[in-house]
Design a protein around this motif. Structure first.
Motif, PDB file in Angstrom:
ATOM      1  N   TRP A 203     -20.726  73.165  -9.401  1.00  0.00           N
ATOM      2  CA  TRP A 203     -21.992  73.142  -8.673  1.00  0.00           C
ATOM      3  C   TRP A 203     -21.825  73.516  -7.204  1.00  0.00           C
ATOM      4  N   PHE A 204     -20.658  73.233  -6.636  1.00  0.00           N
ATOM      5  CA  PHE A 204     -20.429  73.471  -5.214  1.00  0.00           C
ATOM      6  C   PHE A 204     -19.153  74.294  -5.032  1.00  0.00           C
ATOM      7  N   PRO A 205     -19.049  75.020  -3.888  1.00  0.00           N
ATOM      8  CA  PRO A 205     -17.819  75.791  -3.630  1.00  0.00           C
ATOM      9  C   PRO A 205     -16.648  74.864  -3.343  1.00  0.00           C
ATOM     10  N   GLN A 206     -15.454  75.378  -3.524  1.00  0.00           N
ATOM     11  CA  GLN A 206     -14.257  74.570  -3.340  1.00  0.00           C
ATOM     12  C   GLN A 206     -13.879  74.373  -1.887  1.00  0.00           C
ATOM     13  N   GLY A 207     -14.387  75.156  -0.993  1.00  0.00           N
ATOM     14  CA  GLY A 207     -14.044  74.975   0.411  1.00  0.00           C
ATOM     15  C   GLY A 207     -14.667  76.039   1.280  1.00  0.00           C
ATOM     16  N   GLY A 208     -14.344  75.967   2.564  1.00  0.00           N
ATOM     17  CA  GLY A 208     -14.882  76.920   3.525  1.00  0.00           C
ATOM     18  C   GLY A 208     -16.165  76.413   4.164  1.00  0.00           C
ATOM     19  N   LEU A 209     -16.431  76.915   5.373  1.00  0.00           N
ATOM     20  CA  LEU A 209     -17.645  76.522   6.076  1.00  0.00           C
ATOM     21  C   LEU A 209     -18.856  77.295   5.571  1.00  0.00           C
ATOM     22  N   VAL A 210     -18.687  78.577   5.303  1.00  0.00           N
ATOM     23  CA  VAL A 210     -19.749  79.428   4.765  1.00  0.00           C
ATOM     24  C   VAL A 210     -19.122  80.391   3.759  1.00  0.00           C
ATOM     25  N   GLY A 211     -19.967  81.091   3.014  1.00  0.00           N
ATOM     26  CA  GLY A 211     -19.488  82.045   2.030  1.00  0.00           C
ATOM     27  C   GLY A 211     -19.088  83.371   2.651  1.00  0.00           C
ATOM     28  N   ASP A 212     -18.455  84.223   1.857  1.00  0.00           N
ATOM     29  CA  ASP A 212     -18.003  85.532   2.330  1.00  0.00           C
ATOM     30  C   ASP A 212     -19.171  86.461   2.658  1.00  0.00           C
ATOM     31  N   ASP A 213     -20.310  86.272   1.993  1.00  0.00           N
ATOM     32  CA  ASP A 213     -21.468  87.137   2.217  1.00  0.00           C
ATOM     33  C   ASP A 213     -22.474  86.496   3.168  1.00  0.00           C
ATOM     34  N   PHE A 214     -22.002  85.608   4.031  1.00  0.00           N
ATOM     35  CA  PHE A 214     -22.902  84.853   4.906  1.00  0.00           C
ATOM     36  C   PHE A 214     -23.679  85.783   5.834  1.00  0.00           C
ATOM     37  N   ALA A 220     -32.990  81.798   5.753  1.00  0.00           N
ATOM     38  CA  ALA A 220     -33.080  80.736   4.747  1.00  0.00           C
ATOM     39  C   ALA A 220     -31.835  80.716   3.867  1.00  0.00           C
ATOM     40  N   GLY A 221     -31.341  81.900   3.523  1.00  0.00           N
ATOM     41  CA  GLY A 221     -30.133  81.966   2.714  1.00  0.00           C
ATOM     42  C   GLY A 221     -28.909  81.446   3.454  1.00  0.00           C
ATOM     43  N   TRP A 228     -24.796  74.143   1.300  1.00  0.00           N
ATOM     44  CA  TRP A 228     -24.120  74.149  -0.004  1.00  0.00           C
ATOM     45  C   TRP A 228     -22.611  73.943   0.171  1.00  0.00           C
ATOM     46  N   HIS A 229     -22.046  74.587   1.193  1.00  0.00           N
ATOM     47  CA  HIS A 229     -20.610  74.451   1.441  1.00  0.00           C
ATOM     48  C   HIS A 229     -20.260  73.094   2.063  1.00  0.00           C
ATOM     49  N   MET A 230     -21.167  72.517   2.849  1.00  0.00           N
ATOM     50  CA  MET A 230     -20.844  71.280   3.565  1.00  0.00           C
ATOM     51  C   MET A 230     -21.206  70.020   2.785  1.00  0.00           C
ATOM     52  N   ALA A 231     -21.846  70.155   1.640  1.00  0.00           N
ATOM     53  CA  ALA A 231     -22.318  68.985   0.895  1.00  0.00           C
ATOM     54  C   ALA A 231     -21.171  68.046   0.519  1.00  0.00           C
ATOM     55  N   LEU A 232     -20.120  68.569  -0.083  1.00  0.00           N
ATOM     56  CA  LEU A 232     -19.019  67.731  -0.544  1.00  0.00           C
ATOM     57  C   LEU A 232     -18.210  67.126   0.605  1.00  0.00           C
ATOM     58  N   PRO A 233     -17.792  67.903   1.615  1.00  0.00           N
ATOM     59  CA  PRO A 233     -17.035  67.270   2.707  1.00  0.00           C
ATOM     60  C   PRO A 233     -17.842  66.238   3.480  1.00  0.00           C
ATOM     61  N   ILE A 234     -19.151  66.479   3.658  1.00  0.00           N
ATOM     62  CA  ILE A 234     -19.976  65.497   4.364  1.00  0.00           C
ATOM     63  C   ILE A 234     -20.097  64.222   3.538  1.00  0.00           C
ATOM     64  N   THR A 235     -20.293  64.360   2.241  1.00  0.00           N
ATOM     65  CA  THR A 235     -20.377  63.179   1.376  1.00  0.00           C
ATOM     66  C   THR A 235     -19.093  62.368   1.436  1.00  0.00           C
ATOM     67  N   ALA A 236     -17.951  63.041   1.368  1.00  0.00           N
ATOM     68  CA  ALA A 236     -16.670  62.337   1.431  1.00  0.00           C
ATOM     69  C   ALA A 236     -16.466  61.661   2.775  1.00  0.00           C
ATOM     70  N   SER A 237     -16.926  62.279   3.847  1.00  0.00           N
ATOM     71  CA  SER A 237     -16.744  61.718   5.179  1.00  0.00           C
ATOM     72  C   SER A 237     -17.694  60.563   5.453  1.00  0.00           C
ATOM     73  N   VAL A 238     -18.938  60.677   4.974  1.00  0.00           N
ATOM     74  CA  VAL A 238     -19.944  59.645   5.248  1.00  0.00           C
ATOM     75  C   VAL A 238     -19.677  58.380   4.446  1.00  0.00           C
TER      76      VAL A 238
END
Length: 367
Positions: A203-214, A220-221, A228-238
């Motif tokens: 569901w989420f990317p494995q890492g990185g701040l943004v995608g290659d096609d940013f 909006a994209g 989308w990229h920050m969802a998992l690290p923020i959840t782990a940190s919070v």
């Protein structure tokens, strides 16, 4: 008229005492900074495995890493696997170790006084440029963690205090405790395995701040890709930050709720909501709000090494770790100077905010 004049005189005296207190604290910043820099300088300068030793080892083994070091070391002659005294002297001059320690420390302090943080040993960039490059990543992680922690913990702590001893208090306390006992790095690893394309869901990317096609995405994209990229690290940190602030909020509000003025307000027939939000809330928020400046400033500069490494985020945490391991002393001392200065200023703002929130708190022994 006499009463108004007396009030104005007290207000002026209060302002004078506050400015005097601020000036006193600002003057104390100088010896505090010098002491921290001196202790750190003494420790890192005299520990084994410094940049000269590392460069000698790399030269003798035929592998030189680092951009600036590589460019300069190419001019140093090798005699087989041995470094000549002239080459060793050139290496000491390259890293500034040809001067006495006190001279190096004085030069560093003079540069820092002009906010010249120096140049990295292993990069073609100044320390300021390196920090500026890495800061957006750590800011993204730190600011989201800061805002979400307080936006969740304060309402949750108030609700737990109002419903103390209820099923809601017990269930939320257990959830918060479980989140606190799991280290952020372990939780991040579990989230990656479950939702980051490990063994279950992608569901989420494995890492990185943004995608290659940013750069090719619309506004909006770009926002969607970033979140989308920050969802998992923020959840782990919070998750690991919720428990302390939630429990602190609950305990502070419980202490205020049990004070005599609350019973007096209830006896006068005031509604519970008015008592909670008009009287209890203001007094209970003092120890919480005064910690906002330091936490907010810290969110700009504090990097989480494990989270950044796990999710491939090239931030300040990773920069600090690599600087220590490579003995990149300009980066170590420069970042220490900036972080310490900002931390001391944030502490000053926190202390002053006590008086802003509660006018009963005075400076300089004011009556």
């Amino acid at each position: 008229m006499f009463g108004m004049g007396k009030t104005n005189a007290k207000s002026c005296l209060r302002d004078i005492n506050m400015y005097r207190y601020i000036l006193h604290r600002l003057l104390l910043l100088i010896p505090t900074l010098l002491g921290i820099l001196a202790i750190t300088f003494a420790v890192i300068q005299f520990v084994p495995g410094g940049p000269v030793e590392q460069m000698v080892q790399q030269l003798t083994h035929g592998a030189v890493s680092g951009e600036t070091a590589n460019a300069t070391a190419g001019n140093i002659m090798k005699n087989g696997n041995r470094i000549s005294p002239e080459d060793l002297a050139a290496l000491n001059a390259l890293y500034g170790f040809d001067k006495p320690p006190l001279t190096r420390f004085a030069d560093m302090v003079w540069r820092f006084a002009r906010f010249d943080l120096g140049k990295s040993f292993f990069h073609h960039e100044t320390v300021f440029e390196l920090v500026k490059q890495k800061m957006p990543v750590s800011m993204s992680l730190g600011l989201w963690t800061f805002f979400l922690t307080y936006l969740i913990c304060i309402p949750l702590g108030i609700a737990k205090a109002v419903r103390d001893g209820s099923r809601f208090d017990a269930v939320t306390g257990m959830v918060v405790l479980v989140g606190y006992t799991i280290p952020p790095f372990v939780l991040g690893l579990v989230l990656l395995v479950l939702f980051g394309g490990g063994s279950f869901f992608a569901w989420f990317p494995q890492g990185g701040l943004v995608g290659d096609d940013f750069d090719t995405l619309s506004w909006a994209g770009k926002i969607k890709d970033y979140l989308w990229h920050m969802a998992l690290p923020i959840t782990a940190s919070v998750a690991g930050s919720l428990a302390v602030t939630t429990v602190l909020t609950k305990n502070v509000f419980l202490e205020e709720i049990r004070r005599q003025y609350v019973y007096t307000a209830r006896a006068k027939g005031l509604p519970e909501k008015q008592i909670l939000w008009k009287h209890v809330f203001r007094n209970a928020m003092i120890p919480l709000i005064t910690g906002f400046p330091a936490a907010f400033i810290g969110a700009f500069f504090t990097g989480s090494l494990l989270i950044e490494t796990l999710f491939s985020l090239d931030g300040l945490g990773l920069l600090s770790y690599e600087a220590v391991m490579k003995r990149d002393y300009p980066v170590v001392m420069g970042t220490l100077y900036v972080f310490t200065l900002m931390g001391l200023l944030a502490k000053l703002v926190s202390d002053i905010s006590y008086s802003w929130i509660d006018p009963r708190i005075h400076f300089g022994g004011q009556k």
